[in-house]
Scaffold this motif. Structure first.
Motif, short mmCIF file in Angstrom:
data_model
loop_
_atom_site.label_atom_id
_atom_site.label_comp_id
_atom_site.label_asym_id
_atom_site.label_seq_id
_atom_site.Cartn_x
_atom_site.Cartn_y
_atom_site.Cartn_z
N ASP A 70 33.48 19.55 79.02
CA ASP A 70 34.10 20.16 80.21
C ASP A 70 35.20 19.26 80.76
O ASP A 70 35.96 19.67 81.62
CB ASP A 70 33.04 20.38 81.31
CG ASP A 70 32.12 21.53 80.98
OD1 ASP A 70 32.61 22.54 80.44
OD2 ASP A 70 30.90 21.41 81.24
N VAL B 168 29.72 13.44 74.28
CA VAL B 168 30.96 13.91 74.92
C VAL B 168 30.63 14.98 75.95
O VAL B 168 29.72 15.78 75.75
CB VAL B 168 31.97 14.45 73.87
CG1 VAL B 168 31.53 15.78 73.27
CG2 VAL B 168 33.37 14.57 74.46
N ASP B 169 31.34 14.94 77.07
CA ASP B 169 31.27 16.06 78.02
C ASP B 169 32.53 16.88 77.80
O ASP B 169 33.62 16.51 78.24
CB ASP B 169 31.20 15.55 79.46
CG ASP B 169 31.24 16.72 80.44
OD1 ASP B 169 31.20 17.89 79.98
OD2 ASP B 169 31.33 16.48 81.66
N VAL C 176 32.10 24.30 68.50
CA VAL C 176 30.92 25.17 68.48
C VAL C 176 29.98 24.78 69.61
O VAL C 176 28.77 24.79 69.48
CB VAL C 176 30.20 25.19 67.10
CG1 VAL C 176 30.90 26.15 66.16
CG2 VAL C 176 30.11 23.81 66.47
N ALA C 177 30.60 24.41 70.75
CA ALA C 177 29.83 24.24 72.00
C ALA C 177 29.74 25.62 72.63
O ALA C 177 29.43 26.59 71.93
CB ALA C 177 30.55 23.22 72.89
N ALA D 111 25.93 20.81 69.47
CA ALA D 111 24.86 20.42 68.54
C ALA D 111 23.73 21.45 68.58
O ALA D 111 22.55 21.13 68.52
CB ALA D 111 24.34 19.03 68.90
N ASP E 154 31.28 37.85 64.04
CA ASP E 154 31.92 38.89 64.85
C ASP E 154 32.05 38.38 66.28
O ASP E 154 31.07 38.44 67.01
CB ASP E 154 31.16 40.23 64.78
CG ASP E 154 29.64 40.09 64.89
OD1 ASP E 154 29.10 38.99 64.75
OD2 ASP E 154 29.00 41.13 65.15
N SER F 11 26.24 24.79 65.25
CA SER F 11 26.70 23.46 64.82
C SER F 11 25.88 22.97 63.63
O SER F 11 26.43 22.43 62.66
CB SER F 11 26.58 22.48 65.99
OG SER F 11 26.79 21.17 65.54
N GLN G 267 33.95 25.81 77.29
CA GLN G 267 34.67 24.58 76.96
C GLN G 267 35.97 24.82 76.16
O GLN G 267 36.69 23.87 75.87
CB GLN G 267 33.77 23.63 76.14
CG GLN G 267 32.76 22.87 76.96
CD GLN G 267 31.47 23.64 77.15
OE1 GLN G 267 30.93 24.20 76.20
NE2 GLN G 267 30.98 23.68 78.38
P1 NDP Z 1 23.63 26.63 71.50
O1 NDP Z 1 23.36 26.91 72.94
O2 NDP Z 1 22.52 26.54 70.51
O3 NDP Z 1 24.49 25.25 71.37
C1 NDP Z 1 25.55 24.93 72.22
C2 NDP Z 1 25.75 23.42 72.13
O4 NDP Z 1 26.88 23.07 72.95
C3 NDP Z 1 24.56 22.61 72.64
O5 NDP Z 1 24.32 21.57 71.76
C4 NDP Z 1 25.06 22.09 73.99
O6 NDP Z 1 24.55 20.85 74.38
C5 NDP Z 1 26.53 21.93 73.72
N1 NDP Z 1 27.27 21.89 74.98
C6 NDP Z 1 27.19 22.74 76.02
N2 NDP Z 1 27.99 22.34 77.00
C7 NDP Z 1 28.58 21.20 76.57
C8 NDP Z 1 29.52 20.32 77.16
N3 NDP Z 1 30.02 20.50 78.39
N4 NDP Z 1 29.91 19.23 76.44
C9 NDP Z 1 29.42 19.01 75.20
N5 NDP Z 1 28.54 19.83 74.59
C10 NDP Z 1 28.13 20.91 75.28
O7 NDP Z 1 24.70 27.73 71.04
P2 NDP Z 1 24.95 28.31 69.56
O8 NDP Z 1 25.00 27.18 68.60
O9 NDP Z 1 24.07 29.45 69.31
O10 NDP Z 1 26.45 28.92 69.76
C11 NDP Z 1 27.59 28.09 69.69
C12 NDP Z 1 28.85 28.95 69.91
O11 NDP Z 1 28.92 29.96 68.92
C13 NDP Z 1 28.89 29.68 71.26
O12 NDP Z 1 30.20 29.58 71.77
C14 NDP Z 1 28.59 31.10 70.89
O13 NDP Z 1 29.17 32.01 71.81
C15 NDP Z 1 29.25 31.20 69.54
N6 NDP Z 1 28.73 32.31 68.70
C16 NDP Z 1 29.64 33.07 68.01
C17 NDP Z 1 29.22 34.11 67.19
C18 NDP Z 1 30.20 34.85 66.35
O14 NDP Z 1 29.78 35.59 65.44
N7 NDP Z 1 31.50 34.72 66.54
C19 NDP Z 1 27.79 34.46 67.09
C20 NDP Z 1 26.90 33.54 67.78
C21 NDP Z 1 27.38 32.52 68.58
P3 NDP Z 1 22.97 20.62 74.76
O15 NDP Z 1 22.32 20.48 73.42
O16 NDP Z 1 22.98 19.38 75.56
O17 NDP Z 1 22.57 21.84 75.53
#
Ligand code: NDP
Length: 399
Positions: free
Chosen positions: A62, A59-60, A82-83, A9, A142, A13, A87
């Protein structure tokens, strides 16, 4: 047409959720699930009332059993992950166990050491194939659109592509003297790591930020670009016919690098704990606490990103050059979905990959990187969904 479970989220996301709701004929129902449910509820509140039905869940990710239970109760056709990269495998396991398709935007990372390798996820190929399920890896920009651009170039303009330079420029300005666009820890680790590129079948390492060039980018102008390693190099080096060299370049301003150097030189980027006023603190954690929160930059970031690929190769024995790129405006992305261009350019392609899978256009059993699918429907969607692309058959080449 189908149901999607969106895990995470954060910034990306938020874009995926907005874009799914803009395509309600395909995404009839979505469930937003993450570690912190209140963030999912906030998104639902903003978008409820449209044609796409939205539910939320905690949800967890992991924990595979947790994800399995959620999939069994919501019964999605596809899980959009998109966590975080940590994960990927637990979610892929849950998809296999429950019979859901899978899509992500970043390769799996072991939590302790960054590797930027696909080997763990490629090891799932046979299991997804046997289960008749599709896993689409790296459907962001990318990796993601850069792979689709490569497949499109190969399909329409080349018999063989010999050289690829991917150029990722962010000319956005948030008005602060220094801030990182995403997690400072990951950002600083990426920039201080060795550069790496692929040439004639071998990986060549360069010291951090040692290779610098100046490139005049369309709609942005001249920028300093630095050679970095980026994960799509691994799959493209395998999947593009005739390739002799592939490199990845990213822009950093002199101001940014000067700040980073000073912070590094005075020890502020260290992760070794130090004793401060009787308490052990990690300098980098402290630095993170005093820097602007990356998620607060969206509303103040102005300017454009330009990400594209420059190709050199042959068609009918004759040399061909081709540059294809997208320009995204931070303010426009923010006005549309409330996220800046970095999240926008990642979330839109994630939705497009899921849409094509649900429509059956990108559906085949196994685990695939995006360049292994037909690029045409994806390129068409980019133009429709907010990331139009431009072509140049006579670009300036990087030596
Ligand atoms: P954020 O850190 O903003 O969001 C990550 C979300 O994942 C958060 O809401 C977080 O929860 C949740 N999360 C983390 N761990 C868990 C878990 N164990 N269970 C459930 N939810 C979890 O990241 P971004 O939205 O910026 O990035 C998302 C993904 O996109 C990443 O994998 C990043 O590497 C990838 N990405 C890819 C790019 C591309 O061009 N291919 C460019 C930029 C990003 P909480 O809110 O509680 O912290």
């Amino acid at each position: 047409m189908g149901k999607a479970l969106i895990i995470g989220a954060g910034g990306v996301s938020n874009v995926v959720v907005h874009k799914c709701c803009q395509n309600p004929d395909v995404f009839e129902e979505i469930c937003i699930a993450s570690r912190t449910k209140s963030k999912c509820d906030a998104m639902k509140e903003k978008l409820d009332g449209g044609k796409t039905k939205i539910t939320t869940a905690q949800v967890d990710a992991d924990n595979t059993v947790d994800v399995v239970n959620l999939i069994n109760s919501f019964k999605p056709d596809i899980v959009i992950n998109v966590a975080l990269p940590y994960q990927d495998l637990t979610i892929m396991d849950a998809c296999l166990e429950t019979g859901a398709h899978y899509l992500d935007t970043a390769n799996y990372e072991p939590p302790d050491i960054p590797k930027f390798e696909y080997k763990w996820q490629w090891a799932y190929k046979e299991r997804f194939r046997k289960a008749g399920l599709t896993a689409i890896l790296g459907s962001g920009f990318d990796p993601g659109v850069t792979g689709v651009f490569s497949a499109y170039a190969m399909k329409h303009y080349f018999d063989e592509i010999n050289y690829i330079d991917i150029v990722d420029a962010n000319a956005g300005d948030h008005g602060y003297p220094f801030a990182t666009n995403f997690n400072p820890e990951i950002n600083i680790r990426e920039i201080t790591a060795n550069g790496r590129y692929w040439e004639e079948g071998q990986w060549i390492e360069t010291p951090p930020l040692a290779e610098k060039k100046v490139y005049d980018l369309p709609q942005i102008g001249e920028k300093d670009i630095y050679l970095l390693y980026h994960e799509e190099l691994e799959s493209l080096a395998q999947n593009i016919k005739g390739l002799r060299r592939i490199r990845f370049w990213m822009t950093f301003s002199q101001k940014y690098i000067t700040h980073l150097n000073v912070l590094e030189n005075v020890g502020m980027t260290s992760i070794e704990p130090i004793l401060f006023e009787g308490k052990l603190i990690q300098p980098l954690q402290f630095l993170k606490a005093v820097l602007p929160d990356p998620s607060s930059l969206g509303s103040r970031t102005k300017g454009k990103t330009n990400i594209g690929c420059i190709f050199q190769g042959k068609k009918d024995g004759k040399p061909v050059t081709y540059y294809v790129y997208n320009v995204c405006v931070h303010e426009e992305a923010y006005a549309e979905v409330g996220s800046q261009a970095i999240s926008y350019t990642t979330g839109v392609p994630a939705m497009i990959g899921a849409k094509l899978l649900l429509e059956g256009k990108w559906k085949k059993p196994g685990v695939f990187n995006v360049e292994e699918f037909d690029p045409d429907p994806f390129m068409e969607e980019l133009n429709k969904q907010g990331l139009p692309w431009h072509e140049d058959f006579n670009p300036v080449l990087l030596d």
